[in-house]
Design an enzyme around this catalytic site. Structure first.
Site, PDB file in Angstrom:
ATOM      1  N   GLU A  98      42.006  37.287  41.940  1.00  0.00           N
ATOM      2  CA  GLU A  98      41.187  37.358  40.725  1.00  0.00           C
ATOM      3  C   GLU A  98      40.319  36.114  40.568  1.00  0.00           C
ATOM      4  OE1 GLU A  98      40.520  39.855  38.994  1.00  0.00           O
ATOM      5  OE2 GLU A  98      42.075  41.242  39.617  1.00  0.00           O
TER       6      GLU A  98
ATOM      7  N   TYR B 258      40.087  36.727  30.887  1.00  0.00           N
ATOM      8  CA  TYR B 258      40.090  37.811  31.868  1.00  0.00           C
ATOM      9  C   TYR B 258      41.248  37.683  32.865  1.00  0.00           C
ATOM     10  CZ  TYR B 258      39.158  40.454  35.982  1.00  0.00           C
ATOM     11  OH  TYR B 258      39.333  41.285  37.037  1.00  0.00           O
TER      12      TYR B 258
ATOM     13  N   ASP C 142      36.275  43.266  32.814  1.00  0.00           N
ATOM     14  CA  ASP C 142      35.260  42.554  33.585  1.00  0.00           C
ATOM     15  C   ASP C 142      33.941  43.315  33.447  1.00  0.00           C
ATOM     16  OD1 ASP C 142      35.574  44.796  35.139  1.00  0.00           O
ATOM     17  OD2 ASP C 142      36.065  43.735  36.981  1.00  0.00           O
TER      18      ASP C 142
END
Ligand code: SF4
Length: 362
Positions: A48, A130, A148
């Site tokens: 990520e 996020y 996202d």
């Protein structure tokens, strides 16, 4: 306000994901998850962080190299910073790499397990809204909503939300949360990402193949490709500067490590001037006295907030040359340079074969 049957929509998406999930090196397939397998939080976190501002296609190789070399958070925590930065070279946004190391060391020092809780995750360096949601949902199956750019687009279309980004961002997050199921939230998060990446694409959504077409208001209204609306972007300012590349007669090149904070912080690079706005003149800063020659043309690069145009000056110097900044390195590896510095090197390479040419730098 337009309504959607959230549980039915999520169920349709998960059915599609069970058969169409992308195979990704950091992912546990839906079949394996159903059989009890769990994603490794270290691999979820690493992927990520790498995927922020970067495509899946680019990240794959970096991810394989990182996990082969540092298979767990303890290994990464023990790695010298320079080696991690060198392995990161080319991925851009180097603050991410520096935070990666600090975060790995914090997690390792606390025993090696990433926190399960989103708030505790956010207390770690480089983990924001996020990434904390992604780790909590994907690694620990917590019912967190992961939003996202792909998810924002899908949600804007499903609900036909016409307010422009970035103003609509909180609203889209709220709408995405309404769709997130209590069961399989990790698979749901990844299904939304896959839908946005492969079906509900920015310019030409493939609505005929979409598993949630029956729920989609934008598709029904015929406005899918126009969403999400975006506020016009301000033009990026232009900056300019000069990089100095000195080569000693034994082949060693003069490199410096950039200051730890700021653009390309901690990365190797060529000594250079400041990078002022186009209206100002960069302050000359040659790292040593030499017969500097300006190479023809410029190197262009775009950062998040500005465009940069760099001239490159080169010089051949004797074996005893000493620099006021940086170090002559015989073990120069172009692959360890960040992209901008690599571009300068590629630009200078041809000119070194023709060192007598080029305009003298006054
Ligand atoms: Fe996107 Fe079309 Fe599916 Fe709506 S129907 S979510 S616009 S692909």
């Amino acid at each position: 306000m337009r309504e959607i049957d959230g549980p039915a929509c999520a169920a349709a998406l998960l059915r599609w994901y069970d058969g169409a999930a992308r195979v990704l090196p950091w992912r546990v397939s839906p079949a394996a998850r159903a059989a009890g397998a769990r994603a490794d939080p270290y691999r979820v976190w690493l992927s990520e962080v790498m995927l922020q501002q970067t495509t899946v296609a680019t990240v794959r190789d970096y991810f394989h190299r990182f996990t082969a070399r540092w298979p767990d958070v303890h290994a990464l925590a023990a790695a010298p910073e320079a080696e991690v930065l060198a392995e990161w070279a080319g991925l851009g946004y180097y603050a991410r790499a520096r935070n990666l190391i600090v975060c790995a060391r914090a997690v390792a020092a606390a025993g090696g397990e990433f926190p399960h809780d989103r708030k505790a995750l956010q207390a770690l360096p480089g983990i924001g809204t996020y990434t904390s949601a992604a780790i909590a949902a994907i690694a620990y199956d917590a019912p967190e909503t992961v939003v996202d750019g792909n998810v924002e687009r899908v949600v804007a279309r499903l609900f036909a939300e016409t307010a422009p980004l970035p103003r609509s961002r909180p609203r889209l997050a709220e709408l995405a949360a309404r769709l997130t199921p209590q069961r399989r939230p990790g698979d749901f998060a990844q299904a939304m990402m896959d839908l946005g990446a492969t079906v509900c694409t920015p310019r030409s959504p493939d609505c005929a193949a979409c598993p949630v077409q029956g729920f989609c208001h934008a598709q029904a209204l015929g406005i899918a490709a126009q969403l999400p609306a975006k506020a016009p972007k301000a033009a990026k300012p232009q900056r300019h500067g000069l990089a100095y590349i000195a080569r000693r007669s034994d082949g060693a090149l003069l490199l410096e490590t950039r200051p730890p904070r700021g653009l390309l912080g901690g990365m190797p690079g060529w000594p250079g001037t400041d990078w002022p706005d186009a209206a100002q003149t960069p302050t000359p800063a040659p790292p040593l006295a030499a017969d500097w020659r300006l190479t023809p043309g410029t190197v262009r690069h775009t950062f998040t907030h500005f465009h940069l145009s760099l001239q490159v000056a080169i010089a051949e110097v004797g074996p005893q040359a000493e620099a006021g900044r940086g170090q002559f390195r015989a073990d120069f590896d172009p692959g360890a340079l960040p992209t901008l510095m690599r571009k300068c090197w590629d630009h200078a390479l041809a000119a070194f074969g023709d060192i007598g040419g080029g305009a003298p730098l006054r």
